[in-house]
Design a protein around this motif. Structure first.
Motif, PDB file in Angstrom:
ATOM      1  N   HIS A  85     -10.708  -8.740   4.584  1.00  0.00           N
ATOM      2  CA  HIS A  85      -9.624  -7.740   4.885  1.00  0.00           C
ATOM      3  C   HIS A  85      -8.712  -7.835   2.987  1.00  0.00           C
ATOM      4  CE1 HIS A  85      -9.617  -9.123   8.413  1.00  0.00           C
ATOM      5  NE2 HIS A  85      -9.604 -10.962   8.145  1.00  0.00           N
ATOM      6  N   PRO A  86     -10.504  -7.081   2.184  1.00  0.00           N
ATOM      7  CA  PRO A  86      -9.743  -6.230   1.246  1.00  0.00           C
ATOM      8  C   PRO A  86      -8.485  -5.707   0.957  1.00  0.00           C
ATOM      9  CG  PRO A  86     -11.627  -5.105   2.253  1.00  0.00           C
ATOM     10  CD  PRO A  86     -11.179  -6.027   2.429  1.00  0.00           C
ATOM     11  N   GLU A  87      -7.498  -5.289  -0.129  1.00  0.00           N
ATOM     12  CA  GLU A  87      -6.484  -4.944  -0.136  1.00  0.00           C
ATOM     13  C   GLU A  87      -7.046  -3.157  -1.158  1.00  0.00           C
ATOM     14  OE1 GLU A  87      -3.792  -6.567  -2.708  1.00  0.00           O
ATOM     15  OE2 GLU A  87      -2.710  -7.678  -1.180  1.00  0.00           O
ATOM     16  N   ASP A  88      -7.144  -2.017  -0.979  1.00  0.00           N
ATOM     17  CA  ASP A  88      -7.464  -0.516  -1.298  1.00  0.00           C
ATOM     18  C   ASP A  88      -8.204  -0.576  -2.197  1.00  0.00           C
ATOM     19  OD1 ASP A  88      -5.513   1.595   0.495  1.00  0.00           O
ATOM     20  OD2 ASP A  88      -4.817  -0.154   0.715  1.00  0.00           O
ATOM     21  N   LEU A  89      -7.739  -2.007  -3.627  1.00  0.00           N
ATOM     22  CA  LEU A  89      -7.705  -1.866  -5.606  1.00  0.00           C
ATOM     23  C   LEU A  89      -9.149  -2.296  -4.957  1.00  0.00           C
ATOM     24  CD1 LEU A  89      -7.273  -1.376  -8.252  1.00  0.00           C
ATOM     25  CD2 LEU A  89      -5.616  -3.649  -8.616  1.00  0.00           C
ATOM     26  N   GLN A  90      -9.199  -3.562  -4.374  1.00  0.00           N
ATOM     27  CA  GLN A  90     -10.624  -4.213  -4.535  1.00  0.00           C
ATOM     28  C   GLN A  90     -11.743  -3.664  -4.022  1.00  0.00           C
ATOM     29  OE1 GLN A  90      -8.205  -7.285  -1.294  1.00  0.00           O
ATOM     30  NE2 GLN A  90     -10.213  -8.877  -2.735  1.00  0.00           N
ATOM     31  N   MET A  91     -11.789  -2.370  -3.418  1.00  0.00           N
ATOM     32  CA  MET A  91     -12.701  -1.601  -2.132  1.00  0.00           C
ATOM     33  C   MET A  91     -12.794  -1.082  -3.415  1.00  0.00           C
ATOM     34  SD  MET A  91     -13.521  -2.109   0.332  1.00  0.00           S
ATOM     35  CE  MET A  91     -14.496  -0.663   0.818  1.00  0.00           C
ATOM     36  N   VAL A  92     -12.108  -0.692  -4.367  1.00  0.00           N
ATOM     37  CA  VAL A  92     -11.937   0.487  -5.732  1.00  0.00           C
ATOM     38  C   VAL A  92     -12.924  -0.223  -7.029  1.00  0.00           C
ATOM     39  CG1 VAL A  92     -11.552   1.276  -7.520  1.00  0.00           C
ATOM     40  CG2 VAL A  92     -10.187   1.829  -5.460  1.00  0.00           C
ATOM     41  N   MET A  93     -12.365  -1.415  -6.694  1.00  0.00           N
ATOM     42  CA  MET A  93     -13.473  -2.500  -7.301  1.00  0.00           C
ATOM     43  C   MET A  93     -14.443  -2.867  -6.897  1.00  0.00           C
ATOM     44  SD  MET A  93     -11.542  -3.369  -9.959  1.00  0.00           S
ATOM     45  CE  MET A  93      -9.639  -3.247 -10.946  1.00  0.00           C
ATOM     46  N   LEU A  94     -15.178  -2.872  -6.111  1.00  0.00           N
ATOM     47  CA  LEU A  94     -16.413  -3.465  -5.143  1.00  0.00           C
ATOM     48  C   LEU A  94     -17.497  -2.147  -5.700  1.00  0.00           C
ATOM     49  CD1 LEU A  94     -18.398  -4.323  -3.530  1.00  0.00           C
ATOM     50  CD2 LEU A  94     -16.982  -3.184  -1.279  1.00  0.00           C
ATOM     51  N   ALA A  95     -16.520  -0.593  -5.424  1.00  0.00           N
ATOM     52  CA  ALA A  95     -17.255   0.646  -5.351  1.00  0.00           C
ATOM     53  C   ALA A  95     -17.686   1.120  -6.785  1.00  0.00           C
ATOM     54  CB  ALA A  95     -16.397   1.479  -4.817  1.00  0.00           C
ATOM     55  N   TYR A  96     -17.134   0.630  -8.541  1.00  0.00           N
ATOM     56  CA  TYR A  96     -17.420   0.776  -9.286  1.00  0.00           C
ATOM     57  C   TYR A  96     -18.368  -0.596  -9.347  1.00  0.00           C
ATOM     58  CZ  TYR A  96     -13.835   3.157 -11.517  1.00  0.00           C
ATOM     59  OH  TYR A  96     -13.077   4.847 -11.737  1.00  0.00           O
ATOM     60  N   ARG A  97     -18.130  -1.628  -8.653  1.00  0.00           N
ATOM     61  CA  ARG A  97     -20.209  -2.265  -8.956  1.00  0.00           C
ATOM     62  C   ARG A  97     -20.933  -1.758  -8.096  1.00  0.00           C
ATOM     63  NH1 ARG A  97     -20.363  -7.128 -10.953  1.00  0.00           N
ATOM     64  NH2 ARG A  97     -18.562  -8.071 -10.946  1.00  0.00           N
ATOM     65  N   LEU A  98     -20.444  -1.590  -6.973  1.00  0.00           N
ATOM     66  CA  LEU A  98     -21.689  -1.276  -6.222  1.00  0.00           C
ATOM     67  C   LEU A  98     -22.484   0.312  -7.372  1.00  0.00           C
ATOM     68  CD1 LEU A  98     -20.825  -1.821  -2.238  1.00  0.00           C
ATOM     69  CD2 LEU A  98     -22.491  -3.042  -3.841  1.00  0.00           C
ATOM     70  N   GLU A  99     -21.854   1.180  -7.696  1.00  0.00           N
ATOM     71  CA  GLU A  99     -22.378   2.584  -8.180  1.00  0.00           C
ATOM     72  C   GLU A  99     -23.570   1.953  -9.670  1.00  0.00           C
ATOM     73  OE1 GLU A  99     -19.661   4.533  -8.136  1.00  0.00           O
ATOM     74  OE2 GLU A  99     -19.456   5.731  -6.284  1.00  0.00           O
ATOM     75  N   GLY A 100     -22.783   0.512 -10.147  1.00  0.00           N
ATOM     76  CA  GLY A 100     -22.986   0.246 -11.203  1.00  0.00           C
ATOM     77  C   GLY A 100     -22.259   0.431 -12.536  1.00  0.00           C
ATOM     78  N   ARG A 101     -20.964   0.469 -12.045  1.00  0.00           N
ATOM     79  CA  ARG A 101     -20.087   1.129 -13.537  1.00  0.00           C
ATOM     80  C   ARG A 101     -19.182   0.047 -13.767  1.00  0.00           C
ATOM     81  NH1 ARG A 101     -16.836   5.948 -12.772  1.00  0.00           N
ATOM     82  NH2 ARG A 101     -16.397   5.138 -10.366  1.00  0.00           N
ATOM     83  N   GLN A 102     -18.705   0.018 -14.712  1.00  0.00           N
ATOM     84  CA  GLN A 102     -16.914  -1.076 -15.032  1.00  0.00           C
ATOM     85  C   GLN A 102     -15.969  -0.069 -15.026  1.00  0.00           C
ATOM     86  OE1 GLN A 102     -16.892  -3.950 -18.261  1.00  0.00           O
ATOM     87  NE2 GLN A 102     -17.646  -5.226 -17.411  1.00  0.00           N
ATOM     88  N   PRO A 103     -15.257  -0.413 -14.656  1.00  0.00           N
ATOM     89  CA  PRO A 103     -13.696   0.566 -14.628  1.00  0.00           C
ATOM     90  C   PRO A 103     -12.958   0.061 -15.389  1.00  0.00           C
ATOM     91  CG  PRO A 103     -13.993  -0.815 -12.686  1.00  0.00           C
ATOM     92  CD  PRO A 103     -14.599  -1.696 -13.661  1.00  0.00           C
ATOM     93  N   PRO A 104     -12.651   1.470 -15.790  1.00  0.00           N
ATOM     94  CA  PRO A 104     -11.821   1.382 -17.809  1.00  0.00           C
ATOM     95  C   PRO A 104     -10.469   0.428 -17.411  1.00  0.00           C
ATOM     96  CG  PRO A 104     -11.230   3.571 -15.825  1.00  0.00           C
ATOM     97  CD  PRO A 104     -11.932   2.539 -15.323  1.00  0.00           C
ATOM     98  N   PHE A 105     -10.592  -0.382 -17.745  1.00  0.00           N
ATOM     99  CA  PHE A 105      -9.371  -1.827 -17.384  1.00  0.00           C
ATOM    100  C   PHE A 105      -8.659  -1.827 -18.812  1.00  0.00           C
ATOM    101  CE2 PHE A 105     -13.646  -3.998 -16.354  1.00  0.00           C
ATOM    102  CZ  PHE A 105     -13.312  -4.462 -15.316  1.00  0.00           C
TER     103      PHE A 105
END
Length: 274
Positions: A85-105
């Motif tokens: 039951h993730p929130e939207d931001l968690q899904m965005v973070m998951l996508a970054y991880r699966l793409e092998g990228r780090q978000p611009p924290f």
């Protein structure tokens, strides 16, 4: 209880006691996002956190998959952890991880209202705390290869010829969309989830007497929530954001009228077809 018929891809109803009440479930251990959500749920879109079906067991933690677990449009995801039951931001973070990228924290942290409104004496500490919060959300997606999403749906009128209800979710071509705004409303981050099972996923076979009982227990209403379990199979990058593909493993059909969530039924799929 009965599952799907192996080889036929036909899902059958799993009988559940009439008064079975669900245990409340939150949205996982990852910190909640302060970014605005992507809007209210509608049929076929991910709903907000809902109670989970009793007896549900999260996948056993597997080895770290950071980097190695990145998915492709055709590859699988090695992770065995479940993001529930993730929130939207968690899904965005998951996508970054699966793409092998780090978000611009740093950029995202600096854009938060609390940081921008902090005075010059506190700003550095507030910025550091916000960046740590965002990194914690990202860290919470490590090893994830399974999703548990709540999807709103409605029951059709009973099909007496075929014997069952159709659900207005998981129809061919339907997509679940998550949108977060880590910077501002003008710069959304979007993630879509498309189910890649072959075959029919939205028909709920029931005899007439059971179907009527389901409608009665739902107060004559046709709105339900599907507590869906999925295995991530790949990810691709599109112009409008990241697109996850997933195999639907099954879903529990629930009603939360009067604030007392109740299981109405359950469908399971073999992971290869409908």
């Amino acid at each position: 209880m009965c599952g799907c018929e192996r080889g036929t891809g036909r899902a059958r109803l799993l009988t559940v006691p009439l008064a079975l009440v669900l245990a409340a479930c939150g949205g996982g251990d990852a910190p909640a996002s302060t970014a605005p959500a992507g809007g209210g749920a509608v049929p076929g879109q991910a709903a907000g956190p809902q109670p989970a079906a009793p007896g549900g067991v999260a996948a056993a933690p597997g080895p770290s998959t950071a980097g190695a677990g990145a998915a492709t449009a055709t590859g699988g995801v090695a992770g065995r952890h479940e993001l529930a039951h993730p929130e939207d931001l968690q899904m965005v973070m998951l996508a970054y991880r699966l793409e092998g990228r780090q978000p611009p924290f740093a950029e995202w942290a600096a854009a938060q209202p609390g940081v921008r409104m902090a005075n010059e004496f506190e700003r550095a500490d507030v910025l550091r705390a916000e960046e740590e919060r965002l990194r914690a959300v990202y860290d919470g997606t490590e090893g994830v290869g399974l999703l548990r999403l709540n999807v709103r749906a409605a029951l059709s009128e009973y099909d007496g010829g075929r014997g069952g209800y159709y659900l207005t979710a998981f129809t061919p071509g339907s997509v679940l969309t998550f949108t977060a705004y880590p910077v501002d409303r003008a710069h959304p981050e979007r993630v879509s989830v498309r189910v890649d099972n072959q075959g029919e996923l939205n028909f709920w076979p029931l005899d007439a007497a059971t179907a009527r009982d389901v409608l009665d227990r739902n107060g004559g209403l046709r709105n339900v929530v599907l507590d869906a379990r999925m295995r991530i199979t790949g990810i691709s990058r599109r112009s409008d954001g990241s697109a996850l593909s997933a195999t639907l493993l099954g879903y529990t059909i629930t009603s939360d009228r009067h604030g007392q969530p109740v299981v109405l039924g359950e469908l399971r799929f073999d992971g290869n077809g409908g």
